[in-house]
Design a protein around this motif. Structure first.
Motif, mmCIF file in Angstrom:
data_model
loop_
_atom_site.group_PDB
_atom_site.id
_atom_site.type_symbol
_atom_site.label_atom_id
_atom_site.label_comp_id
_atom_site.label_asym_id
_atom_site.label_seq_id
_atom_site.Cartn_x
_atom_site.Cartn_y
_atom_site.Cartn_z
ATOM 1 N N ASN A 162 -25.438 107.147 -41.628
ATOM 2 C CA ASN A 162 -26.109 106.742 -42.870
ATOM 3 C C ASN A 162 -26.929 107.903 -43.396
ATOM 4 O O ASN A 162 -27.665 108.523 -42.641
ATOM 5 C CB ASN A 162 -27.077 105.580 -42.600
ATOM 6 C CG ASN A 162 -26.390 104.394 -42.008
ATOM 7 O OD1 ASN A 162 -25.850 103.568 -42.707
ATOM 8 N ND2 ASN A 162 -26.410 104.297 -40.679
ATOM 9 N N GLN B 214 -27.484 106.893 -52.013
ATOM 10 C CA GLN B 214 -26.980 107.873 -51.054
ATOM 11 C C GLN B 214 -25.798 108.686 -51.577
ATOM 12 O O GLN B 214 -25.463 109.709 -51.001
ATOM 13 C CB GLN B 214 -26.538 107.175 -49.756
ATOM 14 C CG GLN B 214 -27.665 106.635 -48.943
ATOM 15 C CD GLN B 214 -27.168 105.972 -47.669
ATOM 16 O OE1 GLN B 214 -25.992 106.000 -47.362
ATOM 17 N NE2 GLN B 214 -28.075 105.369 -46.941
ATOM 18 N N LYS B 215 -25.199 108.267 -52.643
ATOM 19 C CA LYS B 215 -24.010 108.965 -53.143
ATOM 20 C C LYS B 215 -24.307 110.385 -53.615
ATOM 21 O O LYS B 215 -23.443 111.240 -53.613
ATOM 22 C CB LYS B 215 -23.376 108.150 -54.268
ATOM 23 C CG LYS B 215 -22.743 106.880 -53.753
ATOM 24 C CD LYS B 215 -22.164 106.059 -54.880
ATOM 25 C CE LYS B 215 -21.586 104.760 -54.328
ATOM 26 N NZ LYS B 215 -21.142 103.861 -55.366
ATOM 27 N N ASP C 219 -30.977 98.151 -49.104
ATOM 28 C CA ASP C 219 -29.616 98.627 -49.374
ATOM 29 C C ASP C 219 -29.731 99.935 -50.156
ATOM 30 O O ASP C 219 -30.237 99.964 -51.270
ATOM 31 C CB ASP C 219 -28.856 97.582 -50.183
ATOM 32 C CG ASP C 219 -27.406 97.973 -50.423
ATOM 33 O OD1 ASP C 219 -27.008 99.093 -50.036
ATOM 34 O OD2 ASP C 219 -26.678 97.170 -50.994
ATOM 35 N N THR C 220 -29.277 101.022 -49.572
ATOM 36 C CA THR C 220 -29.431 102.346 -50.177
ATOM 37 C C THR C 220 -28.104 102.984 -50.559
ATOM 38 O O THR C 220 -28.068 104.142 -50.939
ATOM 39 C CB THR C 220 -30.163 103.282 -49.188
ATOM 40 O OG1 THR C 220 -29.372 103.393 -48.005
ATOM 41 C CG2 THR C 220 -31.545 102.771 -48.841
ATOM 42 N N ARG C 221 -27.018 102.249 -50.480
ATOM 43 C CA ARG C 221 -25.692 102.841 -50.686
ATOM 44 C C ARG C 221 -25.532 103.526 -52.034
ATOM 45 O O ARG C 221 -24.922 104.585 -52.121
ATOM 46 C CB ARG C 221 -24.607 101.789 -50.483
ATOM 47 C CG ARG C 221 -24.461 101.406 -49.018
ATOM 48 C CD ARG C 221 -23.500 100.306 -48.859
ATOM 49 N NE ARG C 221 -24.140 99.090 -49.395
ATOM 50 C CZ ARG C 221 -23.677 97.876 -49.235
ATOM 51 N NH1 ARG C 221 -22.561 97.672 -48.607
ATOM 52 N NH2 ARG C 221 -24.319 96.839 -49.719
ATOM 53 N N ASN C 222 -26.053 102.957 -53.114
ATOM 54 C CA ASN C 222 -25.895 103.579 -54.434
ATOM 55 C C ASN C 222 -26.677 104.880 -54.551
ATOM 56 O O ASN C 222 -26.230 105.826 -55.177
ATOM 57 C CB ASN C 222 -26.326 102.614 -55.538
ATOM 58 C CG ASN C 222 -25.320 101.499 -55.720
ATOM 59 O OD1 ASN C 222 -24.144 101.666 -55.427
ATOM 60 N ND2 ASN C 222 -25.781 100.359 -56.175
ATOM 61 N N ARG D 150 -27.450 113.911 -44.866
ATOM 62 C CA ARG D 150 -26.595 113.300 -43.845
ATOM 63 C C ARG D 150 -26.473 114.267 -42.672
ATOM 64 O O ARG D 150 -26.130 115.427 -42.846
ATOM 65 C CB ARG D 150 -25.213 112.959 -44.395
ATOM 66 C CG ARG D 150 -24.375 112.188 -43.368
ATOM 67 C CD ARG D 150 -23.066 111.711 -43.927
ATOM 68 N NE ARG D 150 -23.196 110.796 -45.028
ATOM 69 C CZ ARG D 150 -23.329 109.472 -44.924
ATOM 70 N NH1 ARG D 150 -23.368 108.915 -43.756
ATOM 71 N NH2 ARG D 150 -23.402 108.724 -45.993
#
Length: 142
Positions: A44, A68-69, A63-66, A76
């Motif tokens: 992650n 992290q892009k 939720d950090t997915r957006n 990373r």
């Protein structure tokens, strides 16, 4: 890491909240193991602290997915390895690749009174097996 010379202020809050229990079994605000944090960081991206700021309390992992892009917003971990304990040659060799996480015994009075410079004391050695390692530090030079 694309530029080893560029430091980022990473989110300690994300580590506290997202490695608490579950697959990583850290202890949130009560502390944790840096090895568990490395495992989390390998899978992650760790956000810049401006996107996941420190709140001085433990909450749920966001939720950090957006976010992290973008490489500018996060870091990373590509790889990590364990080096032999109490081996100055291994430490110097590892430092050529980048900083090294280490654990120390910080409970002694000599350490609590430490201000700067090189700390040399027998109370910091493995000659005291009844004292557990209790503090994580980042070694950046030797």
């Amino acid at each position: 890491m694309e530029n080893k010379n560029q430091a980022k202020a990473l989110s300690e809050q994300q580590i506290i909240e997202c490695t608490y229990s579950g697959a990583y079994d850290n202890f949130g605000c009560l502390g944790g193991r840096y090895q568990q944090t490395w495992r989390y960081a390998k899978g992650n991206a760790i956000l810049d602290k401006k996107y996941y700021p420190y709140t001085e309390k433990q909450g749920l992992c966001k939720d950090t997915r957006n976010i992290q892009k973008s490489k500018e917003n996060s870091f990373r971990l590509e790889n990590f390895k364990k080096i032999e304990s109490n081996n100055s040659v291994a430490l110097r060799t590892a430092l050529q690749d980048g900083p090294v996480a280490a654990t120390i015994r910080a409970g002694s009075r000599v350490f609590r009174d430490y201000a700067n410079g090189i700390l040399e004391s027998k109370s910091c050695t493995s000659a005291f097996p009844d004292h557990e390692y209790d503090h994580g530090v980042l070694v950046i030079g030797y």
